[in-house]
Enzyme design. Structure first.
Site, short mmCIF file in Angstrom:
data_model
loop_
_atom_site.label_atom_id
_atom_site.label_comp_id
_atom_site.label_asym_id
_atom_site.label_seq_id
_atom_site.Cartn_x
_atom_site.Cartn_y
_atom_site.Cartn_z
N HIS B 261 0.83 -1.20 0.00
CA HIS B 261 0.00 0.00 0.00
C HIS B 261 0.88 1.26 0.00
O HIS B 261 0.71 2.15 -0.85
CB HIS B 261 -0.91 -0.02 1.24
CG HIS B 261 -1.83 1.16 1.36
ND1 HIS B 261 -3.13 1.15 0.92
CD2 HIS B 261 -1.62 2.40 1.88
CE1 HIS B 261 -3.68 2.33 1.16
NE2 HIS B 261 -2.78 3.10 1.74
N GLU B 262 1.82 1.33 0.90
CA GLU B 262 2.67 2.53 1.00
C GLU B 262 3.56 2.66 -0.24
O GLU B 262 3.89 3.77 -0.66
CB GLU B 262 3.50 2.51 2.27
CG GLU B 262 2.71 2.46 3.58
CD GLU B 262 1.69 3.59 3.75
OE1 GLU B 262 1.85 4.66 3.12
OE2 GLU B 262 0.70 3.38 4.49
N HIS B 265 1.64 4.67 -2.71
CA HIS B 265 1.78 6.10 -2.42
C HIS B 265 3.16 6.60 -2.87
O HIS B 265 3.28 7.68 -3.46
CB HIS B 265 1.64 6.35 -0.91
CG HIS B 265 0.24 6.32 -0.38
ND1 HIS B 265 -0.75 7.13 -0.88
CD2 HIS B 265 -0.34 5.59 0.62
CE1 HIS B 265 -1.89 6.90 -0.20
NE2 HIS B 265 -1.66 5.98 0.71
N GLU B 291 -4.73 8.13 -2.62
CA GLU B 291 -5.20 6.84 -2.13
C GLU B 291 -5.52 5.90 -3.30
O GLU B 291 -5.39 4.68 -3.18
CB GLU B 291 -6.43 7.05 -1.24
CG GLU B 291 -6.75 5.90 -0.32
CD GLU B 291 -5.71 5.64 0.76
OE1 GLU B 291 -4.81 6.48 0.97
OE2 GLU B 291 -5.79 4.57 1.39
#
Ligand SMILES: [Zn+2]
Ligand SMILES: [Zn+2]
Lengths: 493, 493
Positions: B261-262, B265, B291
């Protein structure tokens, strides 16, 4: 609000930005990925400009005038003296000279990294000429402002209150006995057997060992960290001191003693007076006094027989798979007190180190005072290396006058701090032993009595006393070389 | 220099200070020893004040007036629009309201940390009342300035160009099919067998595994790092992106997907347009688009069958001593798509997550628009939890309306970004599949075609397009919920 309080408030504001500079600098040296460097450098340059603007803000002159008329306690007067010292140093130079020197210094230092490898004196000399020229101009302006000689005005940046007249006396003393002492010790050590490290010493294990030694030295891990960097340093801020080391997996003795050294710097920072935090009065007294604390830890405490006993025990625990004779107390002691005449200052041992420093001091003093030209340096270097250490650096610039980073960006006046630190450390130890059972404390592993003495006599004083008063109050007399000589004699003979 | 260039230069100056704030913030969250916190917080507060002063500098108004008369390229016009947006947002609020909200928010958030544990609604409500009050004032001023409703004016801070009218349509759509879909999937999954992690999964091994997955996702380690923090985040600057995770040694699945997930980003940040670096045009378009990239990586790519195959293979390699049936492709897939009705948003799965968000959106919109009082929130929360997820939070504030940090310091308008992100991600994937063999790329482990599409359609656009144009140019239509629905149906049914 009084003008004095306004000055203190302003200083704390500056200090907040310096805090950010310290942490960003630490990050850049330890964890930053290489691709982040350009943007980081730009951000830090922007911050430097902002800090310089704050430190030279126009309202400060008036506040200083007013504050000098205010009724202040002794401590406040001392704090004001230091605030003013910092302000004058920041304001005395014209902006264009500051920028020109910064530019010439960066250019010279950057090119030097390759030129040194290539032994390229011609290339270096072309850039360095401008650095020397601008440093001479800087020295001239500073000298006029505070009535010192040119070199003393530069020295004052690192060692406020010290001057070349005192250094000449101290170093002349050292020169009468050091060369023959070195010869005598080398001769004596030639018959000693020495076990050198072999095999691999994992960095993670070295770090664990280092952290245990830091604990023995009562480093406050709530207010600091140990990390890795190419060039070891002590950075951060007093509430969060960041020390670094570098690990060579083919041995452990260097990084271990490097950690002890930086722990000395760190405990000074951690021990500075909280009441004056964020102002110059709450900062370290001088580079020499800072170095006296790292060298007190490294040379006075950690190279003592009793402390080497602790190191031997801990090393044997962590490196149980290695030859224990390497880590015997006797062998470690021999490794840590081995004397050798060699070219490179940063690798020098305790005994030959002052020779490297005195040589640089004599050359940079003559250079900044305009008695020699920068092109005279290589020959002078060679002559002095011959005289002090019996080595020739003819045509060997890389291991001669091009070896240090300090001169490349014009940090003239810094070198004496190293040997001043060693001398202060020896004098502090002699004074401490009058009231503290130092050997007993080290032997027991409970070193608090030693740190209590340093804390109350050095750390807690910050810059509230001038250097001479600090040393006199702590030791009963001014700095002199006799304690250093006595220390070296008793350790090495 | 043109006024436009002056604005850009000024923005880059601000950006340099934001760089230092990002790095100091990263340091504080990852490596700073606890004792350093007070001085660090003071330094960072000083920096915030300085940044705010720069962003509201008096000369900017004149520069904007002049720049609007200058001949500018399309890109420059877009950049000017974003510069002005940022400036207006920074200048529209009176200083005393900014300070009052910051103070009330800090106080409420600080107390909330303990009050939440204690389920102490009364205590929380007393502080929160002021935060809500000041946020309503803020919304009122922002609404007057840009002609939006109060809630939309807050939403605009995170999702420029989005408004509650569009969100109402999107979320009404979701509410027609989500509750029954959740029930159906839970029923269907009840018969599946699942192997749960047992034993110890060393953090160092989890980190190695995570870094290999980051490599598969082409994270640029020359311009970023992976570290640990209590609350995972993506920070730093585009040239040096710092992502974090936290490791639980009793399992590895959470940290692994957290890293994915990060990384989403991070790749957005690393891929932003360099030509506009240091200006708002070179920043991420919105929180929802940010997001969308993390959820694209996490939900669209990494939860695909093919990618879970890679995760299974890598996990089996790193955790060879563990039961391989845990790390079979099928079992990992089941672990990563398990649906459960539960109280806590941050622990929610892909399917129930939108229910948590819609609930918050409906409540905060009514609250900021002044249609309900802050004391109405617990009952409303309970009603909506019953309706959407069949759970009661009566008297259970800690797992109800007191669970999130966002409202404690007045970040109203942020929650929709999470579900907007999930919807954008689904729509981007559907569009990408028209021209890219996504499944083939994932299967092969060479994911460049996917990242090239994201780079040219999203990352490289920065904020040069408004959100609607960005989405339309990338996908051929405005955001709608059908792609999200389709994605969930095909994955879970
Ligand atoms: Zn040192
Ligand atoms: Zn996210």
């Amino acid at each position: 609000m009084s003008a004095f309080d306004q000055l203190v408030q302003h200083s704390k504001k500056v200090s907040n930005f310096k805090h950010l500079a310290a942490i960003s600098g630490w990050d850049q040296a330890t964890v930053m990925p290489s691709g982040g460097n350009q943007a980081r450098s730009e951000a830090m340059a922007e911050l430097s400009v902002h800090i310089h603007q704050l430190m030279t803000a126009p309202q400060l002159g008036e506040w200083f005038d007013k504050a000098q008329q205010e009724e202040l306690s002794n401590e406040q007067q001392a704090a004001l003296r230091e605030l003013k010292r910092e302000w004058q140093q920041a304001t005395v130079l014209p902006e264009d000279l500051v920028q020109a020197k910064s530019l010439a210094g960066s250019k010279c230092e950057h090119a030097w990294r390759k030129q040194r490898v290539d032994n390229d004196w011609q290339g270096f000399e072309a850039n360095w000429s401008e650095v020397v020229n601008l440093s001479q101009q800087e020295a001239q302006i500073r000298a006029e402002a505070n009535g010192l000689t040119r070199y003393d005005a530069m020295l004052d940046l690192y060692e406020p209150g010290t001057n070349s007249a005192s250094l000449d006396v101290l170093f002349a003393d050292v020169k009468t006995w050091l060369p023959s002492l070195i010869d005598q010790v080398i001769d004596q050590q030639s018959s000693l057997e020495l076990v050198s490290p072999t095999g691999q010493f994992h960095r993670a294990t070295q770090k664990q060992l280092g952290m245990e030694v830091m604990q023995l030295l009562q480093f406050d891990f709530e207010h600091g960290r140990l990390d890795e960097s190419v060039h070891p340093f002590c950075g951060g801020v007093p509430t969060d001191v960041r020390i670094t080391t570098r690990y060579d997996e083919s041995e452990f003795v260097q990084s271990l003693m490097g950690i002890v050294h930086e722990t000395g710097h760190a405990r000074y920072e951690q021990g500075l007076p909280k009441a004056w935090a964020g102002t110059p009065a709450g900062e370290a007294r001088s580079m020499g006094i800072h170095e006296s604390q790292s060298l007190f830890f490294e040379m006075q405490v950690a190279r003592s027989e009793a402390f080497i006993g602790h190191l031997a025990r801990l090393a044997q625990k962590h490196f149980a798979e290695h030859d224990p004779s390497l880590m015997s107390r006797t062998n470690l002691q021999r490794l840590y007190t081995q004397v050798k005449k060699d070219f490179i200052r940063v690798d020098a041992d305790e005994l030959t180190y002052p020779a490297h420093v005195i040589l640089r001091y004599e050359i940079e003093k003559a250079l900044i005072n305009g008695e020699i030209k920068h092109t005279d340096v290589p020959e002078l270097w060679d002559n002095k290396m011959q005289a002090y250490l019996g080595l020739s650096t003819k045509d060997n610039y890389r291991n001669g006058c091009m070896q240090d980073i300090h001169w490349t960006d014009g940090a003239f006046g810094y070198f004496p701090s190293y040997t001043l630190g060693a001398m202060y450390a020896a004098q502090f130890m002699a004074a401490m032993k009058k009231t503290v059972d130092v050997d007993g404390a080290i032997e027991s592993g409970e070193l608090s009595p030693i740190f209590n003495w340093l804390s109350s006599n050095i750390w807690q004083k910050g810059s509230l006393l001038n250097t001479d008063n600090l040393v006199e109050q702590a030791t009963g007399e001014k700095l002199n070389a006799s304690f250093f000589k006595q220390h070296l004699m008793s350790r090495y003979l």
